[in-house]
Structure formats: C-alpha cells, structure tokens
Design a protein around this motif. Structure first.
Motif, short mmCIF file in Angstrom:
data_model
loop_
_atom_site.label_atom_id
_atom_site.label_comp_id
_atom_site.label_asym_id
_atom_site.label_seq_id
_atom_site.Cartn_x
_atom_site.Cartn_y
_atom_site.Cartn_z
N UNK A 61 0.85 -1.18 0.00
CA UNK A 61 0.00 0.00 0.00
C UNK A 61 0.89 1.23 0.00
N UNK A 62 0.68 2.13 -0.95
CA UNK A 62 1.34 3.42 -0.92
C UNK A 62 0.59 4.30 0.10
N UNK A 63 1.11 5.48 0.42
CA UNK A 63 0.46 6.31 1.43
C UNK A 63 -0.96 6.74 1.07
N UNK A 64 -1.77 6.84 2.11
CA UNK A 64 -3.13 7.40 2.07
C UNK A 64 -4.12 6.61 1.23
N UNK A 94 -1.33 -1.18 -4.36
CA UNK A 94 -2.36 -0.14 -4.34
C UNK A 94 -1.66 1.20 -4.21
N UNK A 95 -1.80 2.06 -5.22
CA UNK A 95 -1.10 3.34 -5.27
C UNK A 95 -1.65 4.38 -4.30
N UNK A 112 -3.09 -0.98 -8.86
CA UNK A 112 -4.05 0.11 -8.85
C UNK A 112 -3.24 1.40 -8.79
N UNK A 113 -3.36 2.24 -9.82
CA UNK A 113 -2.57 3.46 -9.90
C UNK A 113 -3.00 4.47 -8.84
N UNK A 114 -2.08 5.35 -8.50
CA UNK A 114 -2.34 6.40 -7.52
C UNK A 114 -3.57 7.21 -7.93
N UNK A 115 -4.38 7.57 -6.94
CA UNK A 115 -5.54 8.43 -7.16
C UNK A 115 -6.74 7.74 -7.78
N UNK A 116 -6.66 6.47 -8.00
CA UNK A 116 -7.77 5.74 -8.63
C UNK A 116 -8.91 5.55 -7.64
N UNK A 125 -3.51 -9.72 -12.33
CA UNK A 125 -2.46 -9.31 -13.25
C UNK A 125 -2.77 -8.11 -14.14
N UNK A 126 -3.75 -7.30 -13.76
CA UNK A 126 -4.13 -6.15 -14.57
C UNK A 126 -3.74 -4.86 -13.86
N UNK A 127 -3.59 -3.78 -14.64
CA UNK A 127 -3.30 -2.45 -14.12
C UNK A 127 -4.53 -1.59 -14.37
N UNK A 128 -4.98 -0.88 -13.35
CA UNK A 128 -6.12 0.03 -13.51
C UNK A 128 -5.73 1.42 -13.03
N UNK A 129 -6.39 2.43 -13.59
CA UNK A 129 -6.10 3.81 -13.22
C UNK A 129 -7.31 4.68 -13.50
N UNK A 130 -7.43 5.72 -12.72
CA UNK A 130 -8.38 6.78 -13.04
C UNK A 130 -9.64 6.83 -12.20
#
Length: 187
Positions: A61-64, A94-95, A112-116, A125-130
């Motif tokens: 887990x990234x911050x916040x 988890x970004x 999971x990209x940051x801010x998603x 195995x997937x990347x999600x964002x947004x």
C-alpha cells in the motif's frame, strides 16, 4: 490486561506506532492481513466494518490508501447502509490515495494506480487507473434498485455494528455471508 499495559509502555518507548495499534485493533475485530504486507499503517481503514476486509500476502500500500467497506448513501432513504467485502489478493499494489470501494476484489499481482477510485473488481495481473465519475442514474432509481436488492440480500440490525459491540462470532458470520462480491445491508 497485561498485554494492554505492555503495548502502552512500548508505545511510550517508541517501539509501536499508533498506526500499528490501529491495524492491530482492526485485526482483533476480524480484518484479515496476510504475511509481508507493506504500508498498511499509512492507509485509512474502515474500522466500523474492518472484518469485511481481507488482505493477502505480499501486498503493498502506498500512502493514504482508503479501504471503505460500507456505503451510507442508502441510509437516509432505506434506514440501512450498504456493506460488502473488500479483498486484496496476493501480490497486489495499491497506489497513493487510491480509494477501494465496497464489494471490490483486487486480483493477484494487480496494480491500482495512484488516485484511482476503484468501484469494480480488478482482474488478476491487470493495471487500472483513473476516476471516471459519470451520471449513472437518478437518486430515485438508485434507491429503488437497492430496495429491491434488500429483498434477497442479508440484512443486519443495529446489533451487528461497532456501536452495539458486535461480537467476534458475528463479525465472522457477516464476513462468511458476504462472499464473492455479495452485498448486505446494516441498520
């Protein structure tokens, strides 16, 4: 009693952070956390429904990061709050400032990209964002949909809440009932 005193002393000596104590409280309440989990102390965990959160091994887990296992948008209209499990599977990342909503499973080795804002499960195995906020329906249609769902969902009265001191057995029972993305409602 002795463990509580020991933790208080360790906290004063700087050996245990308040974040670790919060995580320990969630685990005591029924949250499941696997081995080698990094960064969870910097996350915001839905303590009121933490027993509905399961985190696998080697998760970062990234911050916040925010883990939210309830959605009170139905409370005023239906007198029930929507609840569902969050499952973060092994190896997921988890970004920063990502929000994981109720009923979401983040698959193995997914990113999971940051801010998603994650409202739907993420396949392995997937990347999600947004954040794709868009009009979904009217409030009336939304409430009607959940009123209909309540007819074939698990309903829990006030005794199933932290405020009424939900028991560990009740936490486990609720967690066992709300599997595979199923939704329940709590007073």
């Amino acid at each position: 009693m002795f463990e509580r005193v020991k933790k208080a002393i360790a906290l004063r000596l700087g050996r245990i952070s308040t974040e670790q104590l919060n995580i320990e409280a969630c685990i005591r309440q029924g949250m499941k956390v696997g081995r080698n989990c990094h960064g969870l102390g910097a996350a915001t965990i839905d303590y009121a429904h933490c027993w509905l959160i399961e985190i696998g091994d080697n998760v970062t887990f990234a911050p916040q990061v925010y883990l939210l296992a309830h959605d009170a948008s139905t409370k005023r209209h239906l007198d029930y709050t929507k609840i569902a499990k969050i499952v973060i599977e092994d190896g997921a990342f988890i970004g920063a400032r990502a929000l994981i909503m109720p009923g979401v499973t983040v698959g193995k080795n997914a990113i999971v990209a940051a801010g998603s804002i994650v409202t739907k499960s993420v396949p392995e195995g997937m990347v999600v964002a947004g954040n794709q906020a868009r009009v979904l329906s009217t409030t009336e249609a939304y409430i009607q949909k959940h009123q209909e769902k309540m007819g074939h969902s698990d309903l829990y009265d006030e005794n199933w809440t932290i405020g009424r001191r939900i028991s560990p057995d009740m936490c486990r029972q609720m967690s066992d009932q709300l599997i595979n993305g199923s939704v329940g409602y709590v007073k």
